[in-house]
Scaffold this active site. Structure first.
Site, PDB file in Angstrom:
ATOM      1  CD  GLU A  26      -2.684   0.991   2.718  1.00 49.84           C
ATOM      2  OE1 GLU A  26      -2.403   0.160   3.658  1.00 49.84           O
ATOM      3  OE2 GLU A  26      -3.711   1.965   2.779  1.00 49.84           O
ATOM      4  CE  LYS A  82      -7.172   1.138   3.525  1.00 49.98           C
ATOM      5  NZ  LYS A  82      -5.776   1.537   4.315  1.00 49.98           N
ATOM      6  CE1 TYR A  84      -9.006   1.889  12.363  1.00 49.93           C
ATOM      7  CE2 TYR A  84      -7.144   1.500  13.427  1.00 49.93           C
ATOM      8  CZ  TYR A  84      -8.027   1.020  12.657  1.00 49.93           C
ATOM      9  OH  TYR A  84      -7.541   0.094  11.716  1.00 49.93           O
ATOM     10  CB  CYS A  87      -4.443  -1.941   4.159  1.00 49.31           C
ATOM     11  SG  CYS A  87      -3.660  -2.005   6.076  1.00 49.31           S
ATOM     12  CG  LEU A 121      24.956   6.022  30.137  1.00 49.18           C
ATOM     13  CD1 LEU A 121      24.026   5.358  29.452  1.00 49.18           C
ATOM     14  CD2 LEU A 121      26.427   5.635  29.727  1.00 49.18           C
ATOM     15  N   GLY A 150      21.186   4.939  35.400  1.00 45.81           N
ATOM     16  CA  GLY A 150      19.876   4.015  35.446  1.00 45.81           C
ATOM     17  C   GLY A 150      19.534   3.131  34.360  1.00 45.81           C
ATOM     18  CG  ASN A 203      11.472  20.672  37.178  1.00 46.78           C
ATOM     19  OD1 ASN A 203      11.738  19.553  36.988  1.00 46.78           O
ATOM     20  ND2 ASN A 203      10.363  21.211  37.348  1.00 46.78           N
ATOM     21  CB  THR A 217      16.437   7.948  27.966  1.00 43.97           C
ATOM     22  OG1 THR A 217      16.703   9.067  28.986  1.00 43.97           O
ATOM     23  CG2 THR A 217      17.830   8.216  27.316  1.00 43.97           C
TER      24      THR A 217
END
Lengths: 546, 546
Positions: A41, A112, A118, A148, A296, A299, A378, A402
């Site tokens: 498609e 189609k 959605y 599809c 990094l 954790g 913060n 991350t």
């Protein structure tokens, strides 16, 4: 008749590379004796092209690419997905369509009818639904071609009032072909097999299904194209997360020389791992970047992202920046260094103390002696954001975010701090799945250091801080989040399942008040049926649920 | 029969306040002798409810609210918009519908057929289109009730294949009523008048039209409800950006006692001004916040945002933070202070030098003596971001973003720096319109200091920097951007209009390579037909146009 399925990785709007790849695979299939090659498609332009479709030039370029492909279809036919113009006055300007090309010419256009709109899908934004259906005749075989979603309306609570195959079957086709752009989620392969098998059985026809593969920003296509007999048995399953071309012999109303196979269900976590690695790789390949940077911490979240990035890009292309503060525990740097050593990526250590202290002094007059709180926490997270973005700006590295799905959900993260990045690698992976991912990555040899896996999670933004100070255990948290996010259950419905009322209400309130943060986060690689981002559109200043 | 139109400001998902407001206006209309009160599309829940609609509890709460409203409709009828469940097995689970309530009961349900799914609209994500149409009988009058878009399919290139009024007219209605949630853009009021007048003329019926008013995050509804006679003459126009209730007498097939009026077209810039002030006000009111913070540079963009915020929230609730750096010109602080003095808002001066210097030292080993470039410029912008966010976190102020549309478009802004904020106030206002806005704000007395208006724009991130160093003059830039963004013209089409080829290609490339930045910006108050945000969905790693 020999039918080839070409499961390929396209690049949205890259007509040059998509067209060349299609032509190459036409020639490859021809060498293998194929009469017909089936591409996915919207293969010509890649999926999802989004508002590129509103540019007339874009659809003209799609048509030009199709004509270029047609010129290579002298001794071979092909089916290829692309947007085509609606020539009627009324209705939207485009169809999501497929060309059947034979002897250098477009012989048939299939449109189609069922337009998914959605989750991450917006097809009705661009396309008019088809209302007429016609089988394709090729070398004496009548083919029922659908696109599809057109095969996905056969469950007991159908989303659409129409069903294209119910119309096509009246023309007595001998085989079904479906071309798809069906994105990965860890449960989608199983659903797909069931829906396609149900179609084969319902219409009592063999079915060939070809999917896209490859990542388009946050959406990952997993491939896994399938071939069924008329009883709904799987005759072949193509690989996941890889390009592939396979040729099948169709004669006497069935696929020849194939026996039903028992498919092996890959564990969810293995699929998620492969999807994330491909997601990172394609983000870089398709945007023309080579090198990544990330913070990094020692954790588990940043360790996982670092490991995945090294697998996708090579450790020499991954810059890990260690940014200790006065609240970092002794073991954090050691854990981060253990990972760097295990994995062999590039690294820098840049302490943030001086910048954080400078802000504390600068803000002191305005802060008027108010006690340490979220503001100072913060500031530290945002100082780290500045450092990694400075590395990004100076060297052209792309910043990987991350944040995991659990913390994205409850807003346990600092906007413009640890929520920075070009692409969210694990933002659709709950914390409990993060541990599974660590175990999977470590299955052969230790990559993620043991201490990183076993220590209690902490943001280390104040002395002795632990995630468990302000959050329930992740096992409970993730279960509640899953009910709310993936299943769209209200708090009362979740409480009715036996979860503690105050906890459920507190968590759901946290999720809703963090909506404004998630609005500004990077795109997140989608691996679940409901990821944050384009697929989940919540009001920001709405009152319900907040 | 007396028909009242209630043009009200709803709050998405705030059933308590919406229901109370509707009941209050029922009673107000009753006192004025009304037989029928007409409320807007999705009035019960507010528009757009987005994925709240995927929660079954949400639609149950809508129904409960409607029943509560019905209990107050003993001596008065009403028409009220809400989502209702689709009881058929096939199709989406909801309709965008209206209840006609009489004598305490729902007597009729009207469903919307034409579901806008372009720009900011996603209605087909949730709703099944209606396929049957029925007039409403009330006190011997046959009413053709339609919902918003259902009257918008009468141009020469219709977007939909159906036309609900063509069906309803067969039942010989005497009057048309349309309930809407039709968002503001500076050209939408004129379009609306034309489309509605065309309907009145085409069907030769009087038309009453009621719109929502008020802002829902980025979308501003402007009200401006209208009444037409059967010749398409405007008989009445309700105010813009304000709530209003008006009662009309309908008898003998026409509206009584009204003469055609000549509407006065407000200048675009006055409408934009009013929309932005309402947008700020409703963002704060509906999220329960009172106080704003913003960085005030001495430039025109932040000055405009500060002035608009003071009008929306009161100057005592606006904290302007002046953050000079070593590259700030002498006049910047003075210009900013002149504004503060003109306007009477609260302010702080916090120099960023110490933090910027700390980062320069911290990064020096990693930067290895590479020359000053974008990395250091961005560090300054991000230090300012940390300062204003620290004020926000410490005091609960909400950060206003001050980026204009021209710079959002070309990516002339620092992600996590000056692109921070909870809501983008002028992100849909081109720089050339910013100057018009300054003139409009200054029309009676000087608010924006003259030097702020006349000096050449500069980000002041390096010595002597001016916007014109890297951008064409804003007049040319904005014209090219308008062609590309609002009109979706390709670069070749824009060049064909006579703009310099190299310039057009450079600008469009800038727009496209900044797509990843805009993905992470705050929601932007929408005042044009094509704003950045939910209404413009471009691929991030796509190749076409980039």
């Amino acid at each position: 008749m020999k039918i080839a399925l070409a499961q390929l990785n396209y690049h949205i709007g890259n007509f040059e590379s998509n067209t060349q790849k299609i032509i190459d695979h036409l020639q490859l299939a021809k060498k293998q004796g194929a009469d017909l090659v089936v591409f996915a498609e919207l293969a010509v332009c890649g999926y999802p092209p989004r508002d590129f479709l509103e540019f007339e030039e874009f659809t003209d370029l799609c048509e030009a690419a199709a004509q270029q492909i047609a010129a290579h279809c002298q001794d071979i036919a092909c089916i290829i997905g692309l947007p085509v113009k609606n020539t009627q006055v009324a209705g939207k300007d485009l169809y999501n369509a497929a060309y059947f090309i034979e002897a250098g010419k477009v012989k048939a256009v299939t449109k189609k009818a069922l337009l998914p709109n959605y989750d991450v899908f917006d097809e009705y934004r661009y396309f008019e639904p088809a209302t007429t259906f016609e089988c394709i005749d090729f070398k004496g075989v009548k083919i029922a071609l659908t696109i599809c979603e057109d095969l996905w309306n056969i469950n007991t609570n159908p989303l659409y009032v129409a069903n294209p195959m119910d119309e096509l079957i009246k023309q007595n086709p001998e085989v079904m072909i479906n071309i798809a752009a069906s994105p990965f989620s860890y449960c989608h392969d199983e659903e797909r097999v069931v829906v396609l098998a149900d179609n084969a059985k319902k219409y009592n026809l063999p079915l060939l299904y070809v999917n896209q593969v490859g990542a388009q920003t946050e959406i990952v296509f997993d491939g896994g194209s399938l071939v069924f007999d008329a009883d709904g048995n799987i005759l072949d399953e193509m690989p996941y997360f890889k390009e592939e071309l396979r040729v099948y012999e169709f004669a006497d109303g069935q696929l020849q020389g194939l026996q039903p196979i028992q498919r092996v269900q890959e564990p969810d976590i293995a699929q998620i791992h492969d999807a994330l690695v491909l997601g990172i790789k394609d983000y870089f390949d398709k945007s023309g970047f080579k090198q990544a940077v990330l913070g990094l911490s020692g954790g588990i979240d940043s360790a996982i992202v670092c490991a995945l990035a090294c697998r996708a890009l090579g450790p020499e292309n991954v810059m890990a920046v260690l940014m200790p503060s006065k609240y970092s525990s002794d073991h954090s740097i050691q854990d981060a260094m253990d990972l760097v050593n295990n994995i062999g990526c590039v690294h820098e250590v840049i302490a943030i103390k001086d910048a954080a202290d400078a802000f504390d002094s600068m803000m002191a007059p305005a802060f008027k002696g108010l006690p340490f709180n979220l503001a100072e926490e913060n500031i530290q997270a945002r100082c780290r954001g500045i450092v990694v973005m400075a590395m990004s700006n100076k060297f052209g590295y792309i910043l990987l975010n991350t944040s995991n799905k659990s913390e994205c959900a409850v807003g346990y993260g600092t906007l413009y701090g640890d929520m920075c990045g070009a692409i969210g690698v694990i933002g659709d992976v709950y914390k409990t799945q993060i541990y599974q991912l660590a175990a999977y990555i470590n299955k052969d040899t230790e990559v993620i250091p043991e201490n990183t896996v076993v220590k209690p999670p902490s943001a280390e933004l104040r002395p002795g801080q632990k995630d468990s100070d302000s959050l329930p255990d992740y096992d409970t948290l993730d279960k509640i989040l899953y009910q709310y996010i993936e299943l769209r259950k209200s708090s009362s419905a979740i409480i009715a399942q036996g979860y503690e009322e105050a906890l459920v209400r507190r968590i759901i309130k946290m999720v809703n008040t963090a909506e404004f943060k998630r609005y500004q986060t990077p795109p997140i690689l989608r691996v679940s049926p409901k990821a944050f981002g384009m697929g989940r559109r919540m009001p920001l200043v709405g009152k319900y649920l907040s």
